[in-house]
Design a protein around this motif. Structure first.
Motif, PDB file in Angstrom:
ATOM      1  N   ARG A  44      35.966  39.516  37.653  1.00 19.85           N
ATOM      2  CA  ARG A  44      35.216  40.655  38.192  1.00 19.85           C
ATOM      3  C   ARG A  44      36.063  41.426  39.207  1.00 19.85           C
ATOM      4  O   ARG A  44      36.080  42.655  39.211  1.00 19.85           O
ATOM      5  CB  ARG A  44      33.918  40.160  38.832  1.00 19.85           C
ATOM      6  CG  ARG A  44      32.889  41.266  38.998  1.00 19.85           C
ATOM      7  CD  ARG A  44      31.545  40.721  39.451  1.00 19.85           C
ATOM      8  NE  ARG A  44      31.010  39.760  38.503  1.00 19.85           N
ATOM      9  CZ  ARG A  44      30.301  38.681  38.842  1.00 19.85           C
ATOM     10  NH1 ARG A  44      30.047  38.414  40.098  1.00 19.85           N
ATOM     11  NH2 ARG A  44      29.842  37.872  37.916  1.00 19.85           N
ATOM     12  N   GLY A  47      38.502  43.396  37.310  1.00 19.17           N
ATOM     13  CA  GLY A  47      37.817  44.533  36.701  1.00 19.17           C
ATOM     14  C   GLY A  47      37.604  45.658  37.695  1.00 19.17           C
ATOM     15  O   GLY A  47      37.835  46.834  37.389  1.00 19.17           O
ATOM     16  N   GLU A  48      37.185  45.298  38.903  1.00 22.17           N
ATOM     17  CA  GLU A  48      36.980  46.325  39.932  1.00 22.17           C
ATOM     18  C   GLU A  48      38.297  47.006  40.268  1.00 22.17           C
ATOM     19  O   GLU A  48      38.351  48.218  40.462  1.00 22.17           O
ATOM     20  CB  GLU A  48      36.351  45.702  41.179  1.00 22.17           C
ATOM     21  CG  GLU A  48      34.881  45.396  40.972  1.00 22.17           C
ATOM     22  CD  GLU A  48      34.230  44.701  42.151  1.00 22.17           C
ATOM     23  OE1 GLU A  48      34.825  44.695  43.251  1.00 22.17           O
ATOM     24  OE2 GLU A  48      33.126  44.163  41.963  1.00 22.17           O
ATOM     25  N   ARG A  50      40.680  47.491  38.290  1.00 23.68           N
ATOM     26  CA  ARG A  50      41.048  48.339  37.151  1.00 23.68           C
ATOM     27  C   ARG A  50      39.979  49.388  36.847  1.00 23.68           C
ATOM     28  O   ARG A  50      39.990  50.000  35.782  1.00 23.68           O
ATOM     29  CB  ARG A  50      41.251  47.474  35.897  1.00 23.68           C
ATOM     30  CG  ARG A  50      42.290  46.383  35.997  1.00 23.68           C
ATOM     31  CD  ARG A  50      43.694  46.879  36.232  1.00 23.68           C
ATOM     32  NE  ARG A  50      44.141  47.877  35.295  1.00 23.68           N
ATOM     33  CZ  ARG A  50      44.679  47.643  34.118  1.00 23.68           C
ATOM     34  NH1 ARG A  50      44.842  46.414  33.694  1.00 23.68           N
ATOM     35  NH2 ARG A  50      45.071  48.632  33.348  1.00 23.68           N
ATOM     36  N   ASN A  51      39.029  49.557  37.756  1.00 23.73           N
ATOM     37  CA  ASN A  51      37.906  50.480  37.550  1.00 23.73           C
ATOM     38  C   ASN A  51      37.077  50.124  36.323  1.00 23.73           C
ATOM     39  O   ASN A  51      36.586  50.992  35.610  1.00 23.73           O
ATOM     40  CB  ASN A  51      38.396  51.938  37.468  1.00 23.73           C
ATOM     41  CG  ASN A  51      38.973  52.391  38.790  1.00 23.73           C
ATOM     42  OD1 ASN A  51      38.427  52.078  39.845  1.00 23.73           O
ATOM     43  ND2 ASN A  51      40.084  53.086  38.741  1.00 23.73           N
ATOM     44  N   LYS A  52      36.968  48.821  36.075  1.00 20.43           N
ATOM     45  CA  LYS A  52      36.106  48.314  35.000  1.00 20.43           C
ATOM     46  C   LYS A  52      35.234  47.225  35.612  1.00 20.43           C
ATOM     47  O   LYS A  52      35.437  46.032  35.370  1.00 20.43           O
ATOM     48  CB  LYS A  52      36.952  47.736  33.860  1.00 20.43           C
ATOM     49  CG  LYS A  52      37.825  48.771  33.180  1.00 20.43           C
ATOM     50  CD  LYS A  52      38.716  48.124  32.143  1.00 20.43           C
ATOM     51  CE  LYS A  52      39.640  49.162  31.529  1.00 20.43           C
ATOM     52  NZ  LYS A  52      40.671  48.556  30.683  1.00 20.43           N
ATOM     53  N   MET A  55      33.862  43.888  33.859  1.00 22.95           N
ATOM     54  CA  MET A  55      34.754  43.081  33.033  1.00 22.95           C
ATOM     55  C   MET A  55      34.232  41.650  32.930  1.00 22.95           C
ATOM     56  O   MET A  55      33.851  41.041  33.911  1.00 22.95           O
ATOM     57  CB  MET A  55      36.165  43.057  33.607  1.00 22.95           C
ATOM     58  CG  MET A  55      37.114  42.254  32.727  1.00 22.95           C
ATOM     59  SD  MET A  55      38.827  42.340  33.235  1.00 22.95           S
ATOM     60  CE  MET A  55      39.236  44.010  32.825  1.00 22.95           C
ATOM     61  N   ASN A  59      37.396  38.980  28.431  1.00 22.62           N
ATOM     62  CA  ASN A  59      38.447  40.009  28.410  1.00 22.62           C
ATOM     63  C   ASN A  59      39.619  39.587  29.290  1.00 22.62           C
ATOM     64  O   ASN A  59      40.779  39.767  28.933  1.00 22.62           O
ATOM     65  CB  ASN A  59      37.903  41.346  28.916  1.00 22.62           C
ATOM     66  CG  ASN A  59      36.757  41.850  28.082  1.00 22.62           C
ATOM     67  OD1 ASN A  59      35.926  41.068  27.623  1.00 22.62           O
ATOM     68  ND2 ASN A  59      36.675  43.137  27.885  1.00 22.62           N
TER      69      ASN A  59
END
Length: 87
Positions: A44, A47-48, A50-52, A55, A59
């Protein structure tokens, strides 16, 4: 540096145990071996970064497997334990 971004991210987390030891920790820093304490939250965080923000670990794990295939990481037998190859 020439390290992939995900590796840089993991090293950044590992270098700040006061902040991230509940997520990831060194098993043997000299040998580059580390362990995920909470792999879902590490995914997570990544993901943050990577602006996702949503996530999933699947993945994230796929990226780890890609790095293993490329020889950037190795996977010791222990669960959730990985090793940076170029240490």
């Amino acid at each position: 540096s020439g390290r992939p971004r995900l590796c840089q991210f993991l090293i950044e987390l590992l270098s700040k145990p006061e902040r991230y030891s509940h997520l990831i920790e060194w098993v043997d820093e000299e040998k580059g071996i580390f362990k995920f304490i909470n792999s879902t939250k590490v995914a997570r965080e990544w993901g943050e970064r990577r602006n996702k923000p949503f996530m999933k670990y699947e993945n994230f794990a796929r990226s780890l497997r890609t790095y293993i295939a490329k020889g950037i990481l190795t996977k010791p037998r222990s669960k959730l334990v990985y090793r940076f190859s170029n240490v």
